[in-house]
Design an enzyme around this catalytic site. Structure first.
Site, mmCIF file in Angstrom:
data_model
loop_
_atom_site.group_PDB
_atom_site.id
_atom_site.type_symbol
_atom_site.label_atom_id
_atom_site.label_comp_id
_atom_site.label_asym_id
_atom_site.label_seq_id
_atom_site.Cartn_x
_atom_site.Cartn_y
_atom_site.Cartn_z
ATOM 1 C CG ASP A 222 -1.620 1.193 1.533
ATOM 2 O OD1 ASP A 222 -2.356 1.624 0.633
ATOM 3 O OD2 ASP A 222 -1.480 1.766 2.634
ATOM 4 C CB ALA B 157 -7.349 3.588 -2.190
ATOM 5 C CE LYS C 218 -5.626 -0.182 -1.479
ATOM 6 N NZ LYS C 218 -4.362 0.136 -0.761
ATOM 7 C CD GLU D 234 -9.630 4.737 5.395
ATOM 8 O OE1 GLU D 234 -9.615 5.975 5.459
ATOM 9 O OE2 GLU D 234 -8.729 4.086 4.832
ATOM 10 C CG ASP E 74 -1.785 7.715 0.552
ATOM 11 O OD1 ASP E 74 -1.015 8.683 0.516
ATOM 12 O OD2 ASP E 74 -2.544 7.411 -0.391
HETATM 13 O O1 C5P Z 1 -2.519 4.483 -0.585
HETATM 14 P P1 C5P Z 1 -3.768 4.116 0.192
HETATM 15 O O2 C5P Z 1 -4.529 2.992 -0.423
HETATM 16 O O3 C5P Z 1 -3.485 3.939 1.634
HETATM 17 O O4 C5P Z 1 -4.680 5.453 0.053
HETATM 18 C C1 C5P Z 1 -5.897 5.609 0.657
HETATM 19 C C2 C5P Z 1 -5.865 6.445 1.908
HETATM 20 O O5 C5P Z 1 -6.083 7.822 1.607
HETATM 21 C C3 C5P Z 1 -7.016 6.026 2.811
HETATM 22 O O6 C5P Z 1 -6.560 5.285 3.902
HETATM 23 C C4 C5P Z 1 -7.706 7.330 3.227
HETATM 24 O O7 C5P Z 1 -7.732 7.528 4.625
HETATM 25 C C5 C5P Z 1 -6.936 8.425 2.551
HETATM 26 N N1 C5P Z 1 -7.828 9.360 1.853
HETATM 27 C C6 C5P Z 1 -7.681 10.713 2.075
HETATM 28 N N2 C5P Z 1 -8.495 11.606 1.413
HETATM 29 C C7 C5P Z 1 -9.435 11.166 0.560
HETATM 30 C C8 C5P Z 1 -9.573 9.789 0.311
HETATM 31 C C9 C5P Z 1 -8.740 8.910 0.982
HETATM 32 O O8 C5P Z 1 -6.809 11.121 2.847
HETATM 33 N N3 C5P Z 1 -10.201 12.047 -0.045
HETATM 34 MG MG MG Z 2 -2.859 3.190 3.424
#
Ligand code: C5P
Ligand code: MG
Length: 275
Positions: A27, A143, A191, A74, A29
């Site tokens: 992953d 994501a 995913k 989440e 973030d």
């Molecule tokens: O790279 P990863 O799959 O972890 O990216 C998704 C993360 O980005 C999620 O865990 C979510 O908390 C964060 N997110 C965010 N702002 C958004 C959508 C998702 O910070 N608008």
């Molecule tokens: Mg993450």
């Protein structure tokens, strides 16, 4: 978490099979990037876009409101993934619509990343460089926003040829203005579908039945679902937030759980054993 002896056995089996049998799926973030630094949250790829170069004050406020509404959902330990799913789709859909309205310019993304406080975890260079040297493919499955993610690893000088990315990519018009997001939306809890649809087709990952998987969400555990005939899948989970509420489920779901660990020390140590 697996018993210590089981983890050791798996690491031994992966070491015997060698670099040619291994792939790493991670992953992005809050897994490759830090969760916090000096007591302050480190931005996700979406939050890096919160820069007046790219979006208005009003849009930034709306995105913050959405984050405050949906992020607690989440990470809520008391709700099932099924319950969370529609809320995640709503969150990502609303944010992407807002971003599209902002007519974001492709040529300003690099500057926004430079001005942000994003940080990869301590030890990131050893992690990326070691995998590249051993020609072990690294699939980053995020994501977040693919264009931003690539810029972050580029600016840290660790975007090597063994790196593959599956993420939400921006679609720019002929003038370099954001007009849509490409392909099927990827959020935290779908995913598995992305793994079956996209990762399973990546030729660089074929014939590598041993997987080191890194994530910070229970949804990340499905990132290896596209691997055909997996042999050893060793999972490492970073538990960054809501530690007490989520500890039990993380220990039950990941083989190794790292609590408030902002480093790549454990993944690096595992990799040093294997390859
Ligand atoms: O790279 P990863 O799959 O972890 O990216 C998704 C993360 O980005 C999620 O865990 C979510 O908390 C964060 N997110 C965010 N702002 C958004 C959508 C998702 O910070 N608008
Ligand atoms: Mg993450």
């Amino acid at each position: 978490g697996l018993e210590r002896s089981r983890v050791e056995e798996m690491i031994h089996a992966m070491q015997r099979a060698g670099a040619g049998s291994l792939q790493v799926i991670s992953d992005f973030d809050m897994t490759l990037t830090r969760f916090a630094h000096n007591g302050r949250r480190v931005p996700t790829t979406h939050n890096i876009l919160d820069n007046r170069l790219l979006i208005s004050e009003d849009c930034a406020k709306k995105m913050k409101d959405l984050l405050n509404t949906y992020y607690p959902v989440e990470i809520d330990a008391s709700r099932s993934t099924e319950e969370k799913l529609p809320h995640m789709v709503d969150w990502w859909t609303k944010v992407h619509e807002l971003l599209i309205q902002q007519k974001i310019r492709k040529d300003l993304l690099a500057q926004a990343v430079k001005e942000s406080t994003v940080m990869l975890r301590d030890g990131y260079k050893e992690f990326f460089d070691h995998l590249a040297e051993q020609q072990v493919p690294l699939l980053i499955f995020s994501a977040g926003v693919g264009d931003i993610l690539e810029e972050v690893i580029q600016q840290n000088r660790v975007f090597h040829p063994n790196t593959h990315v599956i993420s939400n990519y921006m679609d720019f018009d002929h003038a370099g203005v954001l007009q849509a997001f490409k392909g099927q939306l990827i959020h935290t809890f779908n995913k598995r579908e992305g793994a079956l649809r996209r990762a399973a087709g990546l030729t660089a990952l074929q014939g590598r039945p041993n997987v080191l998987l890194l994530g910070d969400s229970l949804g990340d555990l499905t990132m290896a679902d596209g691997v055909s005939e997996p042999e050893n899948v060793l999972t490492i989970g970073f538990l960054n937030d809501q530690v007490e509420q989520r500890k039990e489920s993380y220990v039950n779901s990941f083989d190794i759980v790292l609590v408030k660990d902002e480093t790549m020390d454990v993944p690096n140590a595992v990799l040093r054993h294997i390859i």
